[in-house]
Design a protein around this motif. Structure first.
Motif, mmCIF file in Angstrom:
data_model
loop_
_atom_site.group_PDB
_atom_site.id
_atom_site.type_symbol
_atom_site.label_atom_id
_atom_site.label_comp_id
_atom_site.label_asym_id
_atom_site.label_seq_id
_atom_site.Cartn_x
_atom_site.Cartn_y
_atom_site.Cartn_z
ATOM 1 N N ARG A 265 0.840 -1.205 0.000
ATOM 2 C CA ARG A 265 0.000 0.000 0.000
ATOM 3 C C ARG A 265 0.876 1.257 0.000
ATOM 4 O O ARG A 265 0.367 2.363 0.138
ATOM 5 C CB ARG A 265 -0.893 0.031 1.244
ATOM 6 N N LEU A 266 2.188 1.062 -0.144
ATOM 7 C CA LEU A 266 3.129 2.184 -0.081
ATOM 8 C C LEU A 266 3.169 2.912 -1.420
ATOM 9 O O LEU A 266 3.140 2.278 -2.482
ATOM 10 C CB LEU A 266 4.533 1.700 0.258
ATOM 11 N N GLU A 267 3.240 4.219 -1.364
ATOM 12 C CA GLU A 267 3.349 5.013 -2.585
ATOM 13 C C GLU A 267 4.291 6.188 -2.351
ATOM 14 O O GLU A 267 4.017 7.062 -1.526
ATOM 15 C CB GLU A 267 1.979 5.533 -3.017
ATOM 16 N N LEU A 268 5.412 6.183 -3.070
ATOM 17 C CA LEU A 268 6.338 7.310 -3.038
ATOM 18 C C LEU A 268 5.909 8.307 -4.107
ATOM 19 O O LEU A 268 5.693 7.939 -5.266
ATOM 20 C CB LEU A 268 7.766 6.847 -3.308
ATOM 21 N N LYS A 269 5.769 9.568 -3.706
ATOM 22 C CA LYS A 269 5.340 10.602 -4.644
ATOM 23 C C LYS A 269 6.463 11.611 -4.866
ATOM 24 O O LYS A 269 7.208 11.937 -3.939
ATOM 25 C CB LYS A 269 4.110 11.337 -4.107
ATOM 26 N N PHE A 270 6.582 12.075 -6.108
ATOM 27 C CA PHE A 270 7.460 13.212 -6.363
ATOM 28 C C PHE A 270 6.756 14.455 -5.834
ATOM 29 O O PHE A 270 5.664 14.808 -6.287
ATOM 30 C CB PHE A 270 7.745 13.352 -7.859
ATOM 31 N N GLU A 271 7.381 15.112 -4.849
ATOM 32 C CA GLU A 271 6.732 16.230 -4.179
ATOM 33 C C GLU A 271 7.059 17.570 -4.824
ATOM 34 O O GLU A 271 6.179 18.376 -5.114
ATOM 35 C CB GLU A 271 7.138 16.237 -2.699
ATOM 36 N N LYS A 272 8.354 17.837 -5.060
ATOM 37 C CA LYS A 272 8.748 19.142 -5.597
ATOM 38 C C LYS A 272 10.198 19.104 -6.023
ATOM 39 O O LYS A 272 10.945 18.146 -5.729
ATOM 40 C CB LYS A 272 8.542 20.228 -4.538
ATOM 41 N N LEU A 273 10.593 20.164 -6.715
ATOM 42 C CA LEU A 273 11.978 20.343 -7.146
ATOM 43 C C LEU A 273 12.484 21.643 -6.550
ATOM 44 O O LEU A 273 11.855 22.694 -6.708
ATOM 45 C CB LEU A 273 12.060 20.406 -8.673
ATOM 46 N N TYR A 274 13.593 21.546 -5.836
ATOM 47 C CA TYR A 274 14.263 22.755 -5.359
ATOM 48 C C TYR A 274 15.316 23.159 -6.388
ATOM 49 O O TYR A 274 16.195 22.360 -6.731
ATOM 50 C CB TYR A 274 14.951 22.517 -4.012
ATOM 51 N N LEU A 275 15.216 24.380 -6.890
ATOM 52 C CA LEU A 275 16.263 24.877 -7.781
ATOM 53 C C LEU A 275 17.574 24.977 -7.025
ATOM 54 O O LEU A 275 18.650 24.682 -7.570
ATOM 55 C CB LEU A 275 15.866 26.236 -8.350
ATOM 56 N N LYS A 276 17.455 25.399 -5.757
ATOM 57 C CA LYS A 276 18.626 25.430 -4.876
ATOM 58 C C LYS A 276 18.190 24.989 -3.490
ATOM 59 O O LYS A 276 17.118 25.380 -3.012
ATOM 60 C CB LYS A 276 19.249 26.831 -4.819
ATOM 61 N N LEU A 277 19.010 24.178 -2.854
ATOM 62 C CA LEU A 277 18.722 23.673 -1.513
ATOM 63 C C LEU A 277 19.954 23.872 -0.646
ATOM 64 O O LEU A 277 21.062 23.503 -1.039
ATOM 65 C CB LEU A 277 18.362 22.186 -1.551
ATOM 66 N N PHE A 278 19.737 24.464 0.529
ATOM 67 C CA PHE A 278 20.841 24.670 1.471
ATOM 68 C C PHE A 278 20.620 23.806 2.694
ATOM 69 O O PHE A 278 19.603 23.910 3.380
ATOM 70 C CB PHE A 278 20.941 26.136 1.884
ATOM 71 N N TYR B 197 16.540 23.119 6.915
ATOM 72 C CA TYR B 197 17.018 23.420 5.570
ATOM 73 C C TYR B 197 16.205 24.576 4.990
ATOM 74 O O TYR B 197 15.136 24.937 5.500
ATOM 75 C CB TYR B 197 16.928 22.195 4.661
ATOM 76 N N ALA B 198 16.735 25.134 3.910
ATOM 77 C CA ALA B 198 16.052 26.186 3.159
ATOM 78 C C ALA B 198 16.203 25.866 1.685
ATOM 79 O O ALA B 198 17.272 25.445 1.237
ATOM 80 C CB ALA B 198 16.638 27.550 3.478
ATOM 81 N N GLY B 199 15.120 26.064 0.913
ATOM 82 C CA GLY B 199 15.178 25.732 -0.498
ATOM 83 C C GLY B 199 14.383 26.695 -1.348
ATOM 84 O O GLY B 199 13.339 27.202 -0.921
ATOM 85 N N LEU B 200 14.883 26.945 -2.572
ATOM 86 C CA LEU B 200 14.192 27.784 -3.544
ATOM 87 C C LEU B 200 13.385 26.883 -4.467
ATOM 88 O O LEU B 200 13.925 26.067 -5.203
ATOM 89 C CB LEU B 200 15.206 28.603 -4.357
ATOM 90 N N LEU B 201 12.053 27.027 -4.414
ATOM 91 C CA LEU B 201 11.152 26.157 -5.155
ATOM 92 C C LEU B 201 11.167 26.446 -6.649
ATOM 93 O O LEU B 201 11.197 27.612 -7.066
ATOM 94 C CB LEU B 201 9.725 26.316 -4.641
#
Length: 785
Positions: A594-607, A622-626
């Motif tokens: 019943r497990l499902e991994l989803k693509f949530e988002k892309l960070y252009l930059k992640l610190f 962390y901090a990230g630019l969406l």
């Protein structure tokens, strides 16, 4: 007569019959689908609980009534018998005597009216079939009808109210009311001053109480709400009514207002009014997991509605301003009072908090004023299913909550620190509920001592039967219901289901829950760790670098230069992993995934920062630019900008620095200018600390944190949230600042800590950037606080 309605309140009363018998009568108050009100009274229910059948003789020996036969059994398959008593208050004493004699009891702590609903499978909505007679204050009264579960949705009538008193809360000045078609204030005024718009004069406090109770009776709300309604407004009104000897009946039937005081420093009081719900706005907000830095009405209204209280002065002057307006400026006073009631109503309405409480009631069976009680909600749901299976569960004893056992938490991967480009974030959808579904984790399915060769599901925490169990079946029903609600745009229903599903793991891991079992909690978290590690290895085998992972999420370096290409690749990888994971689970455990991994988002930059004063990576920070969100769409997790105990100065500096870092703009001039402005006093309004007291100020003995020092200096009794500043004489509360601000403290303790991670990434030094290393080094050497 057959009608359908929604239960607002479930309680009981003990009635003495002419022959002297004391009979408990279940009282169910509610709203009918046609808008009318109802009361169900049922005197056929007997208070009861269960003991093992083989202990019946021992129970009789210690004075228990003759146990009655029952077709129910324990989880272990042992037969039980039923012990019935005359009234609900008779249960605790008998239960304790039996337990002291070594006799196990089952479900002897279940509330009488709750048991009535559980045995009938009723969750909020019901069908009532029986003879109804018109009531006084209630449309229909049914005595001993037949009740059945039914899907019923009603729109409750909500009324907000707020009171104004003198500074000590002893003298009533006004009561304001706000709701559909209602916006007025009752002002206590013994003179002949002209009343402002929407204001009604009450010659004295007694007249104000008469007018208020009359308005409640005519408006007939299902829900009374406000801000701090129980602990302040109703508590003060009850105290004043007692002084005035006013009956103060607010219910649909005669009966006193009952207030249960808050338990513990963080608790909230509860109020019971016959036939009406009291839903405090603050409790609704917290119960819906809406996080605020400050839960005061003014702060929440500004955050949610974009407007605050109708006063001009600062917080420290408000009581003085309110009293001044009451005596000299009635229009301003009336506007202030009416605004408070309106703001509370509009917050609750805009956030759909009452609708959410009713939606959760339909799911769990708990009345809307108790849906935030996660253990009780779980109890209701699970006991309802046990009733169908004719199983009983042990009584929760008062000392059970002190039992602790080792429990493992979610797994966190070591962060790869630094600034990274084009990072995918993948999340397991509802990880813990999905694990429960997949591996049949459930109190009934758990096998403590398996028979040799038994075909069981092996997990890190224990073994479980393969036959469909209760929790997985519940979740099998809830998952599609949530998806359907989301597709239909019913965010309230979807959120109600999400809150319920996510509560299952937490309840199972809580010693105060009757179903608490460390084996269950450890099975869930152990499988979560295993699946996170398996997924990490899958990505690495596919040639990608995993930068970080936390419980149910993975941060993966895409290695793709073009952001659009990277964005398109993410969902493809998630689908591939899910296929492979389903095969792995099917082969190893022989269960459908019943497990499902989803693509949530892309960070252009992640610190990913380092831990402060260390070399390792900081977890849960962390901090990230969406991608696709614009230049200002920086997300912060666990950083100072999203924490209450850092000043507005630190939050603004951190936000600006990361926006500059992610957009390749210089930070030097900005940072130097901020420090200059702090030292000049230009940013004094941003230097306020806010921190909650965890207990009464007198209970802090081993250490005295700054906010406690400030709280002890307040001119008014401190609330939970303390607002203070650092001065040359140490912490001082906003309502009693006696010394100059220690601005250098803020440079060293607020600006520097949030700036250093960014500066280190750019190879810069804080003291050199702001241009006065000697002064700051000397300040740090002296250990100034």
């Amino acid at each position: 007569m057959k009608v359908r309605g929604f239960i607002l309140q479930a309680s009981y009363r003990v009635v003495t019959e002419p022959d002297g018998r004391r009979v408990p009568v279940v009282h169910l108050y509610g709203r009918l689908e046609d808008g009318g009100t109802f009361l169900v009274r049922d005197d056929r229910q007997r208070p009861h609980f269960y003991i093992r059948a083989d202990q019946a003789a021992a129970a009789r020996a210690v004075g228990a009534p003759e146990p009655e036969p029952s077709d129910k059994r324990t989880f272990g398959g042992l037969p039980v018998c039923r012990v019935a008593v005359e009234t609900p208050p008779d249960v605790p004493g008998l239960r304790d005597r039996l337990q002291a004699a070594g006799i196990d009891t089952f479900e002897a702590d279940v509330r009488f009216a709750v048991r009535y609903l559980i045995e009938r499978g009723i969750k909020g909505g019901c069908e009532i079939e029986g003879d109804g007679v018109p009531g006084t204050g209630i449309a229909w009264v049914f005595d001993n009808p037949t009740l059945r579960p039914a899907a019923v949705d009603v729109e409750p009538r909500v009324l907000s109210f707020d009171i104004e008193t003198d500074g000590k809360g002893e003298r009533l000045l006004a009561i304001s009311l706000y709701g559909p078609g209602v916006d007025e204030v009752l002002i206590v005024d013994g003179g002949d001053r002209p009343m402002p718009e929407r204001a009604t004069r009450c010659k004295d406090e007694l007249a104000a109480f008469d007018a208020f109770t009359d308005r409640i009776r005519r408006l007939d709300p299902d829900v009374l709400t406000g801000w701090n309604t129980v602990d302040f407004d109703l508590t003060a009104l009850q105290r004043i009514a007692t002084r005035l000897r006013h009956p103060f009946n607010l219910g649909r039937e005669p009966g006193p207002l009952r207030i249960r005081k808050a338990e513990g420093y963080f608790g909230s009081g509860q109020a019971t009014i016959p036939g009406r719900l009291v839903l405090d706005g603050i409790d609704l907000l917290r119960g819906a997991f809406v996080r605020m830095d400050d839960y005061s009405l003014d702060a929440v209204a500004r955050e949610v509605l974009g407007e605050g209280k109708a006063v001009a002065g600062e917080v420290r002057d408000r009581i003085h301003e309110i009293m001044h307006n009451y005596e000299h400026d009635l229009p301003a006073f009336a506007l202030y009072a009416r605004t408070d009631a309106r703001l509370a109503y509009e917050i609750v309405r805009k956030l759909d908090l009452v609708r959410l409480a009713f939606a959760r009631s339909r799911l769990t069976g708990m009345t809307p004023d108790r849906v935030a009680a996660s253990i009780a909600s779980f109890d209701f749901l699970y006991l309802t299913e046990l009733e169908r299976r004719r199983l009983v569960t042990p009584t929760v004893r008062s000392d059970d909550a002190s039992v602790h056992a080792a429990q493992q938490g979610g797994h966190v991967l070591e962060p790869v620190t630094g600034l990274h480009r084009h990072v995918w974030v993948f999340d397991f959808k509802s990880l813990y509920p999905s694990i429960i579904r997949t591996f049949n984790i459930d109190p009934v399915a758990y096998v403590a001592e398996p028979s040799p060769g038994a075909d069981l599901i092996e997990t890190p925490g224990g073994r479980f039967r393969r036959e469909p169990a209760i929790l997985p079946s519940m979740l099998d029903e809830l998952f599609p219901r949530r998806e359907a609600a989301k597709k239909a745009g019913d965010d309230v229903a979807a959120n109600a289901i999400k809150i319920l599903m996510n509560s299952f793991y937490g309840v199972l891991g809580t010693p105060a829950c009757r179903f608490h079992n460390p084996a269950l909690a450890n099975s869930i978290t152990g499988l979560g760790r295993h699946l996170l590690q398996w997924s990490k290895q899958w990505f690495e085998a596919a040639g990608f670098r995993v930068l970080y992972g936390d419980t149910d999420s993975l941060f993966v370096l895409s290695g793709i230069d073009d952001p659009e290409t990277a964005r398109a690749r993410g969902p493809e990888l998630a689908a591939s992993l899910n296929d492979e994971l389903a095969r792995y689970i099917g082969e190893r455990w022989r269960v459908p995934s019943r497990l499902e991994l989803k693509f949530e988002k892309l960070y252009l930059k992640l610190f990913l920062p380092r831990v402060r004063h260390g070399t390792g990576g900081a977890r849960k920070r962390y901090a990230g630019l969406l991608h696709g969100g614009g230049a200002d769409s920086v997300e912060f997790v666990g950083m100072e900008v999203v924490r209450r105990d850092w000043t507005a100065l630190a939050k603004e500096v951190q936000r600006e620095l990361y926006q500059r870092l992610f957009s390749d703009r210089s930070v030097n001039e900005y940072l130097a200018d901020v420090v200059k402005r702090v030292r000049r006093g230009d940013l004094d309004e941003a230097l306020v600390y806010r921190k909650n007291l965890r207990k009464d100020t007198g209970e802090y003995t081993a250490t005295t944190p700054p906010h406690v020092v400030a709280a002890r200096k307040m001119t008014q009794p401190p609330g939970r949230l303390i607002s203070y500043v650092m001065t040359t004489a140490g912490p001082e509360p906003l309502d009693n600042v006696q010394h100059p601000l220690d601005r250098e403290h803020y440079v060293v303790k607020q600006v520097k800590p949030v700036a250093e991670p960014v500066l280190a990434t750019l190879g810069l030094d804080f003291e050199r950037v702001i241009g006065d290393s000697r002064q700051l080094d000397m300040y740090a050497l002296l250990g100034a606080e």
